[in-house]
Structure formats: structure tokens, C-alpha cells
Design a protein around this motif. Structure first.
Motif, mmCIF file in Angstrom:
data_model
loop_
_atom_site.group_PDB
_atom_site.id
_atom_site.type_symbol
_atom_site.label_atom_id
_atom_site.label_comp_id
_atom_site.label_asym_id
_atom_site.label_seq_id
_atom_site.Cartn_x
_atom_site.Cartn_y
_atom_site.Cartn_z
ATOM 1 N N LEU A 69 0.992 -1.105 -0.167
ATOM 2 C CA LEU A 69 0.038 0.075 0.074
ATOM 3 C C LEU A 69 0.812 1.192 -0.095
ATOM 4 O O LEU A 69 1.965 1.202 0.726
ATOM 5 C CB LEU A 69 -0.713 -0.031 1.475
ATOM 6 N N ARG B 113 -10.171 7.381 9.647
ATOM 7 C CA ARG B 113 -8.556 6.782 9.722
ATOM 8 C C ARG B 113 -8.166 6.910 11.335
ATOM 9 O O ARG B 113 -7.344 5.742 11.724
ATOM 10 C CB ARG B 113 -8.023 7.407 8.777
ATOM 11 N N CYS C 16 -6.636 3.370 12.690
ATOM 12 C CA CYS C 16 -5.107 3.168 12.509
ATOM 13 C C CYS C 16 -4.530 2.587 13.625
ATOM 14 O O CYS C 16 -4.657 3.018 14.853
ATOM 15 C CB CYS C 16 -4.492 4.749 12.157
ATOM 16 N N GLU C 17 -3.580 1.572 13.447
ATOM 17 C CA GLU C 17 -2.858 0.822 14.277
ATOM 18 C C GLU C 17 -1.643 1.553 14.414
ATOM 19 O O GLU C 17 -0.907 1.086 15.369
ATOM 20 C CB GLU C 17 -2.580 -0.647 13.972
ATOM 21 N N HIS C 18 -1.046 2.401 13.755
ATOM 22 C CA HIS C 18 0.172 3.021 13.763
ATOM 23 C C HIS C 18 0.051 4.448 13.548
ATOM 24 O O HIS C 18 0.654 5.144 12.868
ATOM 25 C CB HIS C 18 1.055 2.351 12.856
ATOM 26 N N LYS D 240 2.646 7.203 11.777
ATOM 27 C CA LYS D 240 3.316 6.759 10.663
ATOM 28 C C LYS D 240 2.551 7.059 9.331
ATOM 29 O O LYS D 240 1.456 7.513 9.353
ATOM 30 C CB LYS D 240 3.594 5.220 10.652
ATOM 31 N N ALA D 241 3.421 7.032 8.479
ATOM 32 C CA ALA D 241 2.936 7.468 7.127
ATOM 33 C C ALA D 241 2.544 5.962 6.304
ATOM 34 O O ALA D 241 2.934 4.933 6.725
ATOM 35 C CB ALA D 241 3.851 8.024 5.967
ATOM 36 N N CYS D 242 1.388 5.947 5.585
ATOM 37 C CA CYS D 242 0.744 4.900 4.955
ATOM 38 C C CYS D 242 1.444 4.185 3.774
ATOM 39 O O CYS D 242 1.253 4.413 2.668
ATOM 40 C CB CYS D 242 -0.768 5.233 4.713
ATOM 41 N N CYS E 130 4.929 1.803 7.572
ATOM 42 C CA CYS E 130 3.936 1.190 8.149
ATOM 43 C C CYS E 130 4.332 -0.294 8.012
ATOM 44 O O CYS E 130 3.949 -0.823 6.723
ATOM 45 C CB CYS E 130 2.638 1.520 8.272
ATOM 46 N N LEU F 211 1.824 -2.588 8.488
ATOM 47 C CA LEU F 211 0.619 -3.191 8.068
ATOM 48 C C LEU F 211 0.642 -2.636 6.367
ATOM 49 O O LEU F 211 -0.587 -2.954 5.857
ATOM 50 C CB LEU F 211 -0.496 -2.542 8.651
ATOM 51 N N ALA F 212 1.258 -1.686 6.190
ATOM 52 C CA ALA F 212 1.038 -1.192 4.683
ATOM 53 C C ALA F 212 2.014 -2.318 3.513
ATOM 54 O O ALA F 212 1.763 -2.280 2.426
ATOM 55 C CB ALA F 212 1.611 0.204 4.345
ATOM 56 N N CYS G 30 -3.603 -3.382 6.970
ATOM 57 C CA CYS G 30 -4.213 -2.356 7.779
ATOM 58 C C CYS G 30 -5.766 -2.301 7.675
ATOM 59 O O CYS G 30 -6.272 -2.548 6.883
ATOM 60 C CB CYS G 30 -3.707 -1.128 6.829
ATOM 61 N N TYR H 1 -7.853 -0.005 8.279
ATOM 62 C CA TYR H 1 -8.683 1.040 7.658
ATOM 63 C C TYR H 1 -8.648 0.839 6.174
ATOM 64 O O TYR H 1 -9.785 0.826 5.463
ATOM 65 C CB TYR H 1 -7.917 2.409 7.962
ATOM 66 N N TYR H 2 -7.615 0.444 5.581
ATOM 67 C CA TYR H 2 -7.488 0.392 4.212
ATOM 68 C C TYR H 2 -8.260 -1.044 3.774
ATOM 69 O O TYR H 2 -8.862 -1.209 2.599
ATOM 70 C CB TYR H 2 -6.027 0.474 3.566
HETATM 71 S S1 SF4 Z 1 -1.232 2.005 6.802
HETATM 72 FE FE1 SF4 Z 1 -2.895 1.693 8.123
HETATM 73 S S2 SF4 Z 1 -1.862 1.261 10.016
HETATM 74 FE FE2 SF4 Z 1 -0.462 1.968 8.920
HETATM 75 S S3 SF4 Z 1 -0.400 3.997 9.417
HETATM 76 FE FE3 SF4 Z 1 -1.713 4.081 7.546
HETATM 77 S S4 SF4 Z 1 -3.612 3.918 8.460
HETATM 78 FE FE4 SF4 Z 1 -2.380 3.630 10.201
#
Ligand code: SF4
Length: 778
Positions: A20, A271, A275-277, A280-282, A287, A289-290, A329, A331-332
Motif C-alpha cells: 500500500l 482513519r 489506524c494501528e500506527h 506513521k505514514a501509509c 508502516c 501493515l502497509a 491495515c 482502515y484500508y
Molecule cells: S497503513 Fe494503516 S495502520 Fe499503517 S499508518 Fe496507515 S492507517 Fe495506520
């Protein structure tokens, strides 16, 4: 039965892989996108065919979509993608996706027109410079056919289970019974109205009182309409979190009432809540989870649809658990699941905002959707906020102080442009008929420079600069859409001394506002895009006010469900010898506190008092405490945190006693449920009228320009005010066994035009506070 899939959806399913990556990518607005496509088309020759509808089958699949343009003379098919910034910075997986779409279109066109080969051109159009970057490749029809079939093959197993899901869902919905033994009074009427308008494909405004089970009374009939109307999805849109929860619970109850209802229900959460982090940038470098999100998405998606069909709704908690189990992630993941859900429950902004996800996806995929708008009286204010924008010179100066060298020049030029703008302004507040073109030009240039900088430094965390950038971008977009529906004004404020531009201290700073007054022109296309829409609320009258301001289509059906409550349940007294007008407030304090104490002492229990402002509230509380120290009171304060709000409400327990003081229109004036003796009365010492000030007076003028002078006062002041009063009073009677009192404290409540706006089932009597008339018994 065929499974119909849009080209875009097919490619997103089969051709997306890797991380992502939402590094700073300011995608063009929908308007910019449309304008870009139109401009490219206008540059082509006469033989150019725009918006070519294409369709083709592969086994159980029908793939359809609209290619951007075909030039038969050059045998060239084009797909236009608008973008901002540096094209080379575009992630590989995005470009791969664009080629995948174009190749699918390429085969569909070859098949349709019997072409042996074709030139495919991906046209990247830079919305800032209006430059095109064409990338052309030549393909044989055979190669494209192979590609098309390979993509379809990868989608087929999923499509087959989707088809089976759809059939099972529709069969179960056809057989679905109301989940309770009987409808509550008024609930059947509401349900019938929703069902009929869904069948007719029209819009419904339903005013229905609290306590009849509006949520289930609207969701159930719309679900019943799904199979006949061949609806793809329902969107339940709420103003606040509790509204979403009610909808999720109602859907869960409906699912639980029958053995086999494979309904997939999804909750969309903001979001910052999902968001779990945080911080952090997505993207995959920042991240975890991205990282590899699209590689793990297929397993997460399969697990999610199984969970949704077999178990309860995919709400925030369920989604989180599932996402973390698959290391993606949440959210996504929720955004990816919209395509595969039957009912989506989310905030208004997911459908009505400038670049709303649900609306965008429904349009892009040509879904047939029906929309439910919960507590719809909130939509006027919420939509105004969505289509308003502010640009503050003080904020600009603050951002400039910490801005990187590369953008400082652009910010300085913007500041100079703002200086010039307000130098000619003598008044602290002035409305302008138009937005000044030179300023907008400078703003556009500044945005381009900041965009270039942020794109060149995608991992830089420049919070203040980015926040300002997004606000300025929104301002620029709202400026493009400026019209009779909005005001443009400049307010001059004193300099706070934070300037780094070297201007003299004491020089005023400008705040530029584009204030949307009538959201109708923005919302009307959203209602038109839905197969049907039902807006419901306990306070949705007068009908013309909401229909006009929200842009509801001609032919919108109105229904008013009778209240299940009896006049004897609620004693409504208009206090005719007290004025709460600003100039009379000092005089009003004494009779109001005496009246409240008399009522309390005659009938001890829990009460709420609603005032027009915190100042007024504090004056009343102070006097009340001084005169009646034995009566427990608690008060709402400015900017109350969630825990403090919970503590305020926690005092309203069965058997407890006291008076809570709150502000009308605030968090305790609607959306709270205190049945039985948790609340037995309300004192409302205000008509809720917005303050008369220069801004509201300008709004009144604009209302007059839009809807006629005769409506201007009512649309600006009276209707929004009385709506709040009725909502606040509605806190008292929540069930058919509740009993309570409401005091409407102001002589203006005696006027017939005001009384005509009160609920029809109320029996209103007059009372004089200064005569110390006895308290109302329950
Ligand atoms: S990808 Fe998801 S978990 Fe990671 S920073 Fe972005 S919104 Fe947060």
C-alpha cells in the motif's frame, strides 16, 4: 446468470500487488479529473470518439466499462489518467494497474469491432500544467485476448462465489420476516413508506418520532426491496457514532432472526480511529501493515466476506481482529471491502463529502445503491461544513516560520497577495461578491510549488505545512465551485505577533472564508445518483426548508408518522412572562431559577435545563446554587472531554435527582436516550435562534436570493432554532410509559407561527413564572 464486473474492479482485483503506498499523492479532485478528461478530448480530431462503452463476456463473467477515447483513423485507444506532481514518482503498481485496465479495454474494442490489432495509449495528464505524457504500445488482438482471459480466469472463482452469494442473499431477503413479533405503532407506516419509495425509485422524507424503532423500521423494508429492485448495496449514513451503532445492532438483529441470511454488513470508521500506527505514514517503508498489503489482501478479503456472511457485522472491532490476523491495515482493508459488502454503515461524509468514497465507488462501478440518511436534520449543517473552506493568514505565517526554503518564496507571495486583498478593506468584516482572480492565481502557484516540494520529499513529516496545504487546496477547490450557494468574506483580525514576513506588528491579518449556505447544488447530484433515498428524523419539518436546502428532487415523498405518545404523557408549558432576549437576560434569571426550583420541589427527579450560551448558563447556575443550595446541579462546560460528558450523563440514573444545565444544540440536546425516570423534565430557556450578527445577516440575504425574501428569516433563524428546541424537548419522552414536563421559557413561544412548528401531539398550556403558578405534575 452472469456476474457483471466493471473493468476497473476486475483489474483492481487481479492486477494489484505489493505495498500500500499512499506517500504524499495529492490526487486531482473529481472536478479536475473531469475537466482534464474533457480537455484531452477537446484536443483530439473530429473522428475521435469519447467515452466508448464496451462490454464482453468470459464464461460466467460480463466485463464492462467505458474507455476514454478511440480514434479510428489512427486505430488508437486512449485511457486518460489525471495526476499532480512528478509522474516518475508514481508507484509501479499503480502504473501496472492503469496498463491492465487499458489492455482489457483494448481487447473489448478489438472484439467489438473486429480489429486484428490496436495501438493502446496511456495518457497521463498533469492537472497543474495541462501537459500530456502519452505512453503508446502496439498490441495484437490475440495478445489482448490472452491477457483478458487470464485476468478473467483469475477472477472467475471469486465471481462464482459472489454470484452464489448474491443469489442466496436475495432469496433470503425475499423470504425475510420482520424480526419482531409485531410492528410498533407508527413503525409499519414508516416501513411501508420506505418500501414504496424504494420500489418507485424516489426520495422519501420521513418525520417519525423517537421510540417507534426508526432504524429497524427503515433498514428492514429497504432490505426487502433489494431483490426486486436488483440493488447492489445499501448505504446507511449517520451523523454520529451512536447512529451507526444502532444501525449495526438492527442489522445484527435482522440477521439473527433468521437461519440463513448471508448479509455482509460493513462499518466504515475514520482513519484516526482505525489506524494501528498513528504517526506513521501509509506506505510500506514506514508502516508494517502497509508492507505487502496487496499481497496479503486476497486472504484477508476471503476471511472477511466469510465472517460477514456467517457471523455479525464487520464493525470496528471485528475488522481490527481480522486485519491484524492477516497483518494488513484495518482502515484500508475496510475500504477494500466496500466492493464486497451488501450494507455499508458509515458517516455522512462517505457519501456526501467533496470526494466521498462511497459515492465515487458507486459511480465508478455503476452500482445500484439505495441510501438511508439517519437523523437527516443534521445534514444541512454537516454538508455546509463539507463545502465551506477557510484560509487564515495567521496560519500561513505560522507555517512560513517553520517552512523549508524551497516553499518560503511561494508562501511570501501568497502573504503579499493577502495583504493587498485586505488593504482596501476598512471594515473588520466584509462580504465580497466574487473571489479575487489575482489572489486565486497566486494561491494556485503556491499550491503547485508546495505540491512539488511535498512530492519530492514524500517521507518528510511536515505536519503544519501539509495541514495548511490541504486546507489551501480545499479552499482552491471550493473557490472553483463558488456560486450563489455560498458567501465569500474576509475578516480582519489583530496580529498575534507570530509573523516572520517582516510586516509591522499591529497590522491586521485576514481570514478568508468561503461559507456554504445552501448545500443543495452539491447534494442534489448525490441523491440523483442513488436508486432511492430515505431521509428520516424526528425533526424534519418544515418540509420545504429541508427539501430546498438539501437539494431533494422534485417528487420527493413526504410522510409524517404519528407519534405513539399521548398528550397526557407530556405537560408542555409555555412561560409567557419571561423574555430570554439578550437585553432581558438579567431580568430573566430570577423567575427562571424560581420556576425550576418550584417544579423540582413539587416533583423531585432528574431534569435538564437548556440555555442559549455558556455565559447565560453560568449566570443561571450561579444564582440557582445561591438560592437553592439543597438541589443538586451539574453543568456542561466548554470543550468538555468525552469522559466528562460521560460523567455528566452518568448522573441521570433511575431514582437519582438533580438538574443538569446544558447548552441548546450541544452534545446533550440530541442523540441521548434517558428513558423512564432517568429524565422527567426539561426547561428550555431559549428559542435556539442563531445570533444576529454580520455573518448570519449575510446568510439571511443569501437565503433570500436563493429562496425568496419571504423565507429568508425563517430559513436562517427560525427553523434551525426551533428544530433544536424540539430535539431537546424530545429527550424527555422516550417510551410509551414515560411521563414528563417541558417548560418553553420565552414569551415568543406563545406566537402562533412558533407554535405551528411544535409537534402536533403536544398539548401546550400557558403559565406565568412570576405569578409562582404551581409546578406541573407528571
Ligand atoms: S497503513 Fe494503516 S495502520 Fe499503517 S499508518 Fe496507515 S492507517 Fe495506520
Amino acid at each position: 446468470m452472469k456476474y457483471v464486473v466493471a473493468v476497473r474492479a476486475l483489474c483492481e482485483f487481479t492486477a494489484k500487488h505489493g505495498d500500500l503506498d499512499l506517500r504524499f499523492t495529492p490526487s486531482p479532485s473529481a472536478q479536475e479529473g473531469m475537466a482534464g478528461h474533457a480537455l484531452v478530448a477537446s484536443r483530439r480530431g473530429e473522428s475521435y470518439q469519447s467515452e466508448v462503452s464496451l462490454e464482453g463476456d468470459y464464461q460466467a463473467l460480463t466485463v464492462r466499462g467505458r474507455a476514454d477515447g478511440y480514434d479510428p483513423e489512427q486505430n488508437q485507444l486512449e485511457e486518460v489518467k489525471t495526476y499532480r506532481g512528478d509522474l516518475h514518482a508514481m508507484a509501479d503498481n499503480r502504473r501496472h494497474l492503469h496498463w491492465a485496465q487499458l489492455k482489457i479495454y483494448g481487447w473489448l474494442l478489438c472484439a467489438d469491432r473486429n480489429l486484428p490489432d490496436i495501438n493502446l495509449t496511456l495518457v497521463y495528464f498533469d492537472v497543474a500544467s495541462a501537459q500530456e505524457t502519452p505512453l503508446t504500445e502496439h498490441f495484437t488482438a490475440a495478445a489482448l485476448k490472452d491477457y483478458f482471459e487470464a485476468q478473467c480466469e483469475r477472477f472467475l472463482a471469486w465471481a462464482t462465489q459472489e454470484l452464489a452469494h448474491r443469489q442466496a442473499r436475495d432469496a433470503a431477503l425475499t423470504a425475510l420476516e420482520f424480526p419482531h413479533p409485531a410492528f410498533r405503532p407508527g413503525q409499519r407506516e414508516l416501513a411501508e413508506a420506505v418500501y414504496k419509495t424504494a420500489q418507485a425509485g424516489t426520495c422519501l422524507m420521513a418525520q417519525a418520532p423517537t421510540g417507534i424503532g426508526k432504524t429497524i423500521g427503515t433498514v428492514f423494508p429497504l432490505l426487502k426491496a433489494v431483490p426486486k429492485k436488483q440493488l447492489d448495496k445499501l448505504f446507511f449514513l449517520a451523523a454520529k457514532t451512536p447512529g451507526r451503532r444502532l444501525a449495526l445492532d438492527a442489522l445484527d438483529r435482522i440477521k439473527g432472526s433468521t437461519q440463513a441470511l448471508p448479509l455482509r454488513v460493513l462499518e466504515l470508521v475514520a482513519r484516526d480511529k482505525a489506524c494501528e500506527h498513528p504517526g506513521k505514514a501509509c506506505h510500506g517503508d514506514a508502516c508494517p501493515l502497509a508492507k505487502g498489503f496487496y499481497d496479503r489482501l486476497p486472504q484477508a478479503r476471503s476471511a472477511a466476506v466469510k465472517h460477514a456472511a456467517a457471523q455479525g457485522p464487520l464493525d470496528k472491532a471485528a475488522l481490527r481482529e481480522l486485519a491484524l490476523a492477516h497483518h494488513v491495515c484495518p482502515y484500508y482493508l475496510s475500504q477494500e471491502l466496500v466492493t464486497w459488502s451488501d450494507v455499508v454503515v458509515g458517516d455522512y461524509n462517505y457519501y456526501f463529502d467533496t470526494s466521498a468514497l462511497l459515492h465515487g465507488q458507486a459511480q465508478g462501478n455503476q452500482w445500484r445503491v439505495s441510501v438511508l440518511v439517519d437523523e437527516a436534520h443534521n445534514l444541512v449543517e454537516r454538508a455546509r461544513k463539507m463545502y465551506s473552506a477557510t484560509l487564515s493568514q495567521a496560519q500561513l505565517q505560522q507555517v512560513h516560520a517553520g517552512a523549508p526554503r524551497a516553499v518560503r518564496g511561494a508562501l511570501e507571495r501568497l502573504n503579499r497577495s493577502l495583504q493587498e486583498l485586505h488593504q482596501a478593506q476598512d471594515e473588520p468584516y466584509q462580504v465580497h461578491p466574487e473571489l479575487p482572480a489575482p489572489f486565486l492565481k497566486t494561491l494556485g502557484q503556491a499550491l503547485t510549488q508546495v505540491t512539488d516540494f511535498l512530492l519530492a520529499n514524500p517521507t518528510r513529516m511536515d505536519g503544519e505545512l501539509q495541514d495548511f496545504y490541504f486546507e489551501a487546496l480545499h479552499f482552491s477547490r471550493m473557490a472553483e465551485a463558488f456560486g450563489e450557494h455560498s458567501l465569500f468574506d474576509v475578516t480582519l483580525q489583530a496580529d498575534t505577533g507570530s509573523s516572520t514576513f517582516g510586516q509591522a506588528l499591529g497590522q491586521p491579518l485576514a481570514v478568508l472564508n468561503i461559507r456554504n449556505v445552501v448545500p443543495a447544488p452539491f447534494l442534489a447530484p448525490r441523491f440523483a445518483a442513488a436508486q432511492s433515498a430515505a431521509l428520516f428524523s424526528a425533526t424534519l419539518s418544515p418540509q420545504n426548508y429541508y427539501a430546498d436546502t438539501l437539494g431533494l428532487p422534485v417528487g420527493t415523498v413526504w410522510t409524517e408518522v404519528e407519534s405513539p405518545f399521548l398528550a397526557e404523557q407530556l405537560r408542555v408549558s409555555v412561560v409567557s412572562d419571561v423574555s430570554t432576549r439578550f437585553q432581558h437576560r438579567g431580568d430573566s434569571l430570577s423567575p427562571i431559577v424560581d420556576l425550576m426550583a418550584r417544579q423540582y420541589e413539587g416533583q423531585p427527579g432528574n431534569y435538564l435545563a437548556f440555555l442559549s450560551s455558556y455565559d447565560y448558563l453560568q449566570q443561571l447556575v450561579a444564582l440557582f446554587r445561591q438560592r437553592y443550595p439543597q438541589i443538586p446541579v451539574w453543568e456542561q462546560t466548554r470543550g468538555m472531554e468525552e469522559t466528562a460528558r460521560d460523567a455528566f450523563l452518568a448522573r441521570f440514573t433511575p431514582g437519582s435527582q438533580g438538574i443538569g444545565f446544558a447548552v441548546l444544540g450541544g452534545s446533550f440536546a440530541e442523540g441521548i436516550d434517558l428513558p423512564g425516570d432517568r429524565l422527567i423534565g426539561a426547561f428550555i430557556a431559549t428559542l435556539g435562534l442563531p445570533q444576529i450578527n454580520p455573518v448570519n445577516e449575510q446568510i439571511r440575504e443569501r437565503m433570500g436570493a436563493n429562496f425568496g425574501a419571504a423565507q429568508s428569516y425563517d430559513y436562517t433563524y427560525l427553523y434551525p432554532g426551533l428544530q433544536k428546541v424540539v430535539q431537546a424537548a424530545g429527550r424527555v419522552i422516550r417510551t410509551t410509559s414515560d411521563r414528563g414536563v417541558v417548560y418553553l421559557i420565552d414569551d415568543r413561544f406563545t406566537r402562533p407561527e412558533i407554535q405551528s412548528l411544535l409537534p402536533g401531539w403536544w398539548k401546550v398550556t400557558r403559565l406565568r413564572a412570576r405569578r409562582k403558578e404551581p409546578a406541573a405534575a407528571l
